[in-house]
Design a protein around this motif. Structure first.
Motif, PDB file in Angstrom:
ATOM      1  N   MET A 270      -3.514  39.816  94.467  1.00 48.42           N
ATOM      2  CA  MET A 270      -2.246  39.210  94.022  1.00 48.42           C
ATOM      3  C   MET A 270      -1.141  40.260  93.857  1.00 48.42           C
ATOM      4  O   MET A 270      -0.020  39.933  93.493  1.00 48.42           O
ATOM      5  N   ARG A 298       1.706  37.656  93.443  1.00 42.97           N
ATOM      6  CA  ARG A 298       1.830  36.593  94.448  1.00 42.97           C
ATOM      7  C   ARG A 298       0.595  35.687  94.405  1.00 42.97           C
ATOM      8  O   ARG A 298      -0.460  36.097  93.896  1.00 42.97           O
ATOM      9  N   ALA A 299       0.726  34.501  94.950  1.00 42.65           N
ATOM     10  CA  ALA A 299      -0.363  33.515  94.914  1.00 42.65           C
ATOM     11  C   ALA A 299      -1.567  34.033  95.689  1.00 42.65           C
ATOM     12  O   ALA A 299      -1.455  34.937  96.520  1.00 42.65           O
ATOM     13  N   ALA A 324       2.641  33.703  89.190  1.00 45.38           N
ATOM     14  CA  ALA A 324       2.740  34.261  90.540  1.00 45.38           C
ATOM     15  C   ALA A 324       3.690  33.430  91.399  1.00 45.38           C
ATOM     16  O   ALA A 324       3.976  32.269  91.101  1.00 45.38           O
ATOM     17  N   MET A 325       4.121  34.027  92.494  1.00 43.06           N
ATOM     18  CA  MET A 325       5.004  33.325  93.428  1.00 43.06           C
ATOM     19  C   MET A 325       4.140  32.574  94.433  1.00 43.06           C
ATOM     20  O   MET A 325       3.355  33.191  95.136  1.00 43.06           O
ATOM     21  N   GLY A 326       4.250  31.234  94.451  1.00 40.64           N
ATOM     22  CA  GLY A 326       3.522  30.443  95.444  1.00 40.64           C
ATOM     23  C   GLY A 326       2.358  29.661  94.848  1.00 40.64           C
ATOM     24  O   GLY A 326       2.097  29.727  93.652  1.00 40.64           O
ATOM     25  N   SER A 328      -1.468  28.908  94.372  1.00 38.91           N
ATOM     26  CA  SER A 328      -2.803  29.510  94.440  1.00 38.91           C
ATOM     27  C   SER A 328      -3.839  28.414  94.567  1.00 38.91           C
ATOM     28  O   SER A 328      -3.679  27.320  94.009  1.00 38.91           O
ATOM     29  N   GLY A 371       6.636  32.040  89.940  1.00 37.21           N
ATOM     30  CA  GLY A 371       7.282  33.307  90.297  1.00 37.21           C
ATOM     31  C   GLY A 371       7.979  33.945  89.104  1.00 37.21           C
ATOM     32  O   GLY A 371       8.936  34.711  89.256  1.00 37.21           O
TER      33      GLY A 371
END
Ligand code: S3P
Ligand code: PEP
Length: 437
Positions: A270, A298-299, A324-326, A328, A371
């Motif tokens: 991540m 991040r995802a 996180a961005m996105g 998961s 995010g």
């Protein structure tokens, strides 16, 4: 949101602590244990081993001594064994009780009484023990142990270190070779400790899994046990430091057994700023320090094959994924439904109550990361589950509004001193972090 700074150690590994007390009770001589987790789950095991005839003494905080009775030497307990909230204590003990010629009755708290025991009753019945339980194989459970237990040859239908360990512990008292086949490798603390106490264990890798063979009726000899910091407990300050801007912490002496480090691998995927220092072997287990700095995540897509190496870490991973961005996706989480709570449902409810979108698709969980910090402000129902309580409090640390949990008491099962430790990290920069109900 004050940053977390400083150096800490987390309490001893819960899995290794239970096993150290049990093996100490089966060994000839006196086993010295340092760094024992003094959480309620492990204290239940200590009380049970005393009830079965071992001498178990606390010398100083974390320092314990067990004078054992030798393999097959446990005595009939005079009263019901109450394993509290602990699935590990209950299931491993079933293995021992099934292979001694004694009668026992086991119970637990409302959470443990709801958890499936058929997964150990089925294989252990084949060694000659008799079980009577509530419907569905739930505690309370009466066990009539086998006078001459047969060695088992068992293929695990679920990836479970508890079931594997129950079969191996019964195998200690059986004449001949006990064989366990696990389709996915699970934590191997039982195998490591069996060897450490002098038993002969053979392990062969087979695909993603392993075949384990134990020669029965060995003489176990008392051996010192150094318990490393619990990676499953380190997960909470670790994720908190990743999420709260400006944080930089060091967590010393954490167990890094490769069958326990799935969360660390996932956080690195991540983009986490996580490094390892001073890696070493202590008492046969890999140990090291974690260096953690806050940063964007991040995802991630976690494959089902990784679940056994991080089975207890999904609630706190979901908190990281919320930042996180996105989107998961965590795959193959069916086993989470039979932990202290239904952790799939409880984790989803924890995130939803705090403004994060979650979907459950079969046994997969999808977390819609924002995010950045989630809204927070929710009240989380913890369902007698320590990991849900700690995950909710860490979510609150990094959220826009505080998070409240209905009950923080169960944190004591695995992480005594959690609030003080977290508040100490925040207090280094001024401010206060978590205040469970
Ligand atoms: O063997 C152990 O010490 C444990 C095994 C895992 O359970 P399962 O065997 O049910 O996967 C884990 O969830 C538990 O916290 C500890
Ligand atoms: C599942 C857990 O423990 P147990 O099964 O021992 O109750 C846990 O600590 O997350």
């Amino acid at each position: 949101m004050a940053p977390l700074t400083g150096t800490i150690a987390v309490p001893g590994d819960k899995s290794i602590s239970h096993r150290a007390l049990m093996f100490g009770a089966l060994a000839v001589g006196t086993t010295r244990i340092s760094g024992l987790l003094e959480g309620e789950d492990v204290l239940r095991t200590a009380v049970a081993m005393r009830a079965l005839g071992a001498e178990v003494t606390q010398l100083a905080p974390g320092a314990w001594e067990v004078s054992g009775r030798g393999v097959g030497g446990l005595v009939e307990p005079a009263d019901v064994l109450d394993m509290g909230n602990s699935g590990t204590a209950a299931r491993l003990l079933c293995g021992l009780l099934a292979a001694h010629p004694i009668f026992s009755v086991m119970t637990g708290d409302a959470s443990l009484r709801g958890r499936p025991m058929k997964r150990v009753i089925d294989p252990l019945s084949a060694c000659g023990a008799r079980f009577a339980s509530r419907a569905g194989g739930r505690l309370p459970l009466a066990i009539e142990g086998a006078a001459e237990p047969l060695p088992l040859d068992y293929r695990l239908p679920v990836a479970s270190a508890q079931v594997k360990s129950a079969v191996l512990l019964a195998g200690l008292c059986a004449r001949g070779t006990t064989r366990v086949v696990e389709p996915e490798a699970t934590r191997d603390h039982t195998e490591n400790m069996l060897r450490h106490f002098g038993a002969t264990v053979r392990v062969a890798i087979e695909g993603h899994g392993r075949v384990i063979e134990l020669d029965g009726q060995p003489e176990l000899i008392a051996a010192p046990v150094v318990v490393p910091g619990d990676p499953s407990s380190a997960a909470f300050p670790l994720v908190a430091a990743l999420l709260v801007p400006g944080s930089a912490i060091r967590i010393g002496g954490v167990g890094l057994n490769p069958l326990r480090t799935g969360l660390f691998a996932t956080l690195l995927e991540m983009g986490a700023d996580l490094t390892f220092a001073d890696e070493r072997l202590e008492g046969g287990e890999r140990v090291g320090d974690l260096l953690v700095r806050a940063g964007a995540l991040r995802a991630v897509d976690v494959p089902a094959a990784r679940v056994p190496s991080m089975v207890d870490e999904f609630p706190i991973l979901a908190v990281a994924a919320a930042h996180a961005m996105g989107i998961s996706r965590f795959r193959g989480l069916g086993e989470l439904r039979v932990k202290e709570s239904d952790r799939l449902a409880a984790t989803a409810a924890l995130l939803t109550a705090n403004g994060i979108r979650v979907e459950i698709e079969g046994d997969d969980m999808l977390v819609h990361g924002l995010g950045g910090p989630p809204p927070g402000g929710g009240r989380v129902v913890t369902h007698m589950d320590h990991r849900i309580a700690m995950s909710a409090l860490v979510l609150g640390l990094g959220a826009r509004a505080p998070v409240v949990v209905d009950d923080g008491a169960f944190i004591e099962t695995s992480f005594p001193g959690f609030s003080d430790l977290m508040n100490g990290l925040v207090g280094n920069g001024g401010g206060s972090a978590v205040a469970p109900a």
